[in-house]
Design a protein around this motif. Structure first.
Motif, PDB file in Angstrom:
ATOM      1  N   HIS A   1      -9.883  -5.286   4.026  1.00 35.68           N
ATOM      2  CA  HIS A   1      -9.157  -5.656   2.808  1.00 35.68           C
ATOM      3  C   HIS A   1      -8.842  -4.427   1.950  1.00 35.68           C
ATOM      4  O   HIS A   1      -9.029  -4.421   0.740  1.00 35.68           O
ATOM      5  CB  HIS A   1      -9.936  -6.715   2.013  1.00 35.68           C
ATOM      6  CG  HIS A   1     -10.132  -7.977   2.784  1.00 35.68           C
ATOM      7  ND1 HIS A   1      -9.206  -8.990   2.775  1.00 35.68           N
ATOM      8  CD2 HIS A   1     -11.120  -8.369   3.625  1.00 35.68           C
ATOM      9  CE1 HIS A   1      -9.611  -9.966   3.566  1.00 35.68           C
ATOM     10  NE2 HIS A   1     -10.759  -9.609   4.093  1.00 35.68           N
ATOM     11  N   LEU A   2      -8.343  -3.383   2.614  1.00 39.13           N
ATOM     12  CA  LEU A   2      -8.051  -2.129   1.920  1.00 39.13           C
ATOM     13  C   LEU A   2      -6.949  -2.281   0.882  1.00 39.13           C
ATOM     14  O   LEU A   2      -7.011  -1.661  -0.181  1.00 39.13           O
ATOM     15  CB  LEU A   2      -7.685  -1.042   2.925  1.00 39.13           C
ATOM     16  CG  LEU A   2      -8.805  -0.648   3.885  1.00 39.13           C
ATOM     17  CD1 LEU A   2      -8.310   0.383   4.888  1.00 39.13           C
ATOM     18  CD2 LEU A   2     -10.010  -0.134   3.132  1.00 39.13           C
ATOM     19  N   GLU A   3      -5.954  -3.088   1.162  1.00 41.15           N
ATOM     20  CA  GLU A   3      -4.880  -3.284   0.176  1.00 41.15           C
ATOM     21  C   GLU A   3      -5.436  -3.904  -1.106  1.00 41.15           C
ATOM     22  O   GLU A   3      -5.107  -3.480  -2.206  1.00 41.15           O
ATOM     23  CB  GLU A   3      -3.771  -4.155   0.750  1.00 41.15           C
ATOM     24  CG  GLU A   3      -2.562  -4.224  -0.161  1.00 41.15           C
ATOM     25  CD  GLU A   3      -1.380  -4.916   0.490  1.00 41.15           C
ATOM     26  OE1 GLU A   3      -0.628  -5.570  -0.248  1.00 41.15           O
ATOM     27  OE2 GLU A   3      -1.207  -4.815   1.716  1.00 41.15           O
ATOM     28  N   GLU A   4      -6.321  -4.897  -0.964  1.00 43.68           N
ATOM     29  CA  GLU A   4      -6.942  -5.512  -2.133  1.00 43.68           C
ATOM     30  C   GLU A   4      -7.819  -4.513  -2.888  1.00 43.68           C
ATOM     31  O   GLU A   4      -8.012  -4.618  -4.089  1.00 43.68           O
ATOM     32  CB  GLU A   4      -7.781  -6.735  -1.740  1.00 43.68           C
ATOM     33  CG  GLU A   4      -6.969  -7.915  -1.247  1.00 43.68           C
ATOM     34  CD  GLU A   4      -6.799  -7.903   0.266  1.00 43.68           C
ATOM     35  OE1 GLU A   4      -6.775  -6.805   0.881  1.00 43.68           O
ATOM     36  OE2 GLU A   4      -6.663  -8.983   0.850  1.00 43.68           O
TER      37      GLU A   4
ATOM     38  N   SER B   1     -11.131  -7.968   8.494  1.00 43.26           N
ATOM     39  CA  SER B   1     -10.366  -6.953   7.782  1.00 43.26           C
ATOM     40  C   SER B   1     -11.215  -6.329   6.685  1.00 43.26           C
ATOM     41  O   SER B   1     -12.022  -6.996   6.044  1.00 43.26           O
ATOM     42  CB  SER B   1      -9.117  -7.587   7.164  1.00 43.26           C
ATOM     43  OG  SER B   1      -8.493  -6.691   6.286  1.00 43.26           O
TER      44      SER B   1
ATOM     45  N   TRP C   1      -5.377   6.370   3.930  1.00 42.08           N
ATOM     46  CA  TRP C   1      -6.515   6.817   3.130  1.00 42.08           C
ATOM     47  C   TRP C   1      -7.616   7.305   4.062  1.00 42.08           C
ATOM     48  O   TRP C   1      -7.709   6.890   5.219  1.00 42.08           O
ATOM     49  CB  TRP C   1      -7.026   5.686   2.247  1.00 42.08           C
ATOM     50  CG  TRP C   1      -6.148   5.425   1.052  1.00 42.08           C
ATOM     51  CD1 TRP C   1      -4.836   5.062   1.071  1.00 42.08           C
ATOM     52  CD2 TRP C   1      -6.515   5.516  -0.313  1.00 42.08           C
ATOM     53  NE1 TRP C   1      -4.364   4.915  -0.203  1.00 42.08           N
ATOM     54  CE2 TRP C   1      -5.380   5.191  -1.084  1.00 42.08           C
ATOM     55  CE3 TRP C   1      -7.692   5.834  -0.973  1.00 42.08           C
ATOM     56  CZ2 TRP C   1      -5.386   5.179  -2.470  1.00 42.08           C
ATOM     57  CZ3 TRP C   1      -7.700   5.808  -2.365  1.00 42.08           C
ATOM     58  CH2 TRP C   1      -6.556   5.496  -3.095  1.00 42.08           C
TER      59      TRP C   1
ATOM     60  N   SER D   1      -8.520   2.312   8.507  1.00 40.38           N
ATOM     61  CA  SER D   1      -7.576   1.192   8.501  1.00 40.38           C
ATOM     62  C   SER D   1      -8.367  -0.101   8.361  1.00 40.38           C
ATOM     63  O   SER D   1      -9.593  -0.113   8.471  1.00 40.38           O
ATOM     64  CB  SER D   1      -6.750   1.168   9.787  1.00 40.38           C
ATOM     65  OG  SER D   1      -7.550   0.779  10.875  1.00 40.38           O
ATOM     66  N   ASP D   2      -7.657  -1.186   8.122  1.00 45.09           N
ATOM     67  CA  ASP D   2      -8.308  -2.492   7.977  1.00 45.09           C
ATOM     68  C   ASP D   2      -9.076  -2.901   9.226  1.00 45.09           C
ATOM     69  O   ASP D   2      -9.981  -3.720   9.161  1.00 45.09           O
ATOM     70  CB  ASP D   2      -7.273  -3.574   7.660  1.00 45.09           C
ATOM     71  CG  ASP D   2      -7.017  -3.716   6.177  1.00 45.09           C
ATOM     72  OD1 ASP D   2      -7.867  -3.296   5.375  1.00 45.09           O
ATOM     73  OD2 ASP D   2      -5.951  -4.239   5.815  1.00 45.09           O
TER      74      ASP D   2
ATOM     75  N   LYS E   1      -7.112   9.572  -0.923  1.00 50.33           N
ATOM     76  CA  LYS E   1      -5.800   9.848  -0.291  1.00 50.33           C
ATOM     77  C   LYS E   1      -5.838  11.150   0.434  1.00 50.33           C
ATOM     78  O   LYS E   1      -6.543  12.032   0.153  1.00 50.33           O
ATOM     79  CB  LYS E   1      -4.711   9.898  -1.363  1.00 50.33           C
ATOM     80  CG  LYS E   1      -4.419   8.550  -1.942  1.00 50.33           C
ATOM     81  CD  LYS E   1      -3.288   8.658  -2.918  1.00 50.33           C
ATOM     82  CE  LYS E   1      -3.025   7.317  -3.571  1.00 50.33           C
ATOM     83  NZ  LYS E   1      -1.953   7.334  -4.503  1.00 50.33           N
TER      84      LYS E   1
ATOM     85  N   ALA F   1      -4.285   1.351   0.421  1.00 51.14           N
ATOM     86  CA  ALA F   1      -3.475   0.910   1.556  1.00 51.14           C
ATOM     87  C   ALA F   1      -3.507   1.951   2.688  1.00 51.14           C
ATOM     88  O   ALA F   1      -4.538   2.554   2.941  1.00 51.14           O
ATOM     89  CB  ALA F   1      -2.057   0.617   1.095  1.00 51.14           C
ATOM     90  N   ALA F   2      -2.389   2.199   3.315  1.00 50.22           N
ATOM     91  CA  ALA F   2      -2.313   3.061   4.490  1.00 50.22           C
ATOM     92  C   ALA F   2      -2.598   4.529   4.166  1.00 50.22           C
ATOM     93  O   ALA F   2      -2.398   4.992   3.048  1.00 50.22           O
ATOM     94  CB  ALA F   2      -0.925   2.939   5.114  1.00 50.22           C
TER      95      ALA F   2
ATOM     96  N   GLY G   1      -7.000  -1.472  -3.251  1.00 50.27           N
ATOM     97  CA  GLY G   1      -6.116  -0.455  -3.812  1.00 50.27           C
ATOM     98  C   GLY G   1      -6.011   0.780  -2.946  1.00 50.27           C
ATOM     99  O   GLY G   1      -5.621   1.844  -3.411  1.00 50.27           O
TER     100      GLY G   1
END
Length: 104
Positions: A60-63, A58, A70, A85-86, A104, A67-68, A65
Motif C-alpha cells: 500500500h505504498l500509494e496510500e 500489497s 522510492w 514496490s507494492d 525518493k 508511489a513508484a 504517499g
C-alpha cells in the motif's frame, strides 16, 4: 530499541505527524507516517501467533504517499533494500514488526 539512532530519529521527527493505519487484515497491519525530510516511515506488524508471510499482500505504498521509484531502508536490520514496490515480500515473525524508511 532505545539505542537505535534511526528508530529514535523517526520517533522524534520534527514534523510531529502521527502514523495512520493504511491496511489491516487478520493479524497484519501496516502503518505509515510522513517525515520532515519528505521521506516516509512504514511499519508492518504481525499481531498473530504464527509467522506471517507478506506474499500477495500489497504494501500500500500509494496510500503511504510513496508511489513508484522510492527506495527502502530496513531500520531494524540497518540495511538498504533498494527500490521498493507494492509486491516486495517480507516474512514477519509472530508478534514481530518491520520498520522501513522510504525515500525518493
Amino acid at each position: 530499541m532505545l539505542t537505535n539512532r534511526e528508530v529514535v530519529a523517526i520517533d522524534q521527527d520534527s514534523l510531529g505527524k502521527q502514523a495512520d493505519r493504511i491496511y489491516a487484515e487478520g493479524p497484519v497491519e501496516i502503518w505509515a507516517r510522513p517525515l520532515a525530510d519528505g521521506s516516509k516511515a512504514l511499519a508492518i506488524f504481525n499481531f498473530g501467533e504464527q509467522r506471517s508471510y507478506l506474499r500477495g499482500i500489497s504494501l500500500h505504498l500509494e496510500e503511504a504517499g510513496a508511489a513508484a521509484s522510492w527506495h527502502a531502508r530496513d531500520i531494524w536490520m540497518a540495511k538498504d533494500l533498494g527500490q521498493i514496490s507494492d509486491s516486495n515480500a517480507f516474512t514477519i515473525p509472530r508478534h514481530g514488526s518491520i520498520l522501513l524508511r522510504l525515500s525518493k
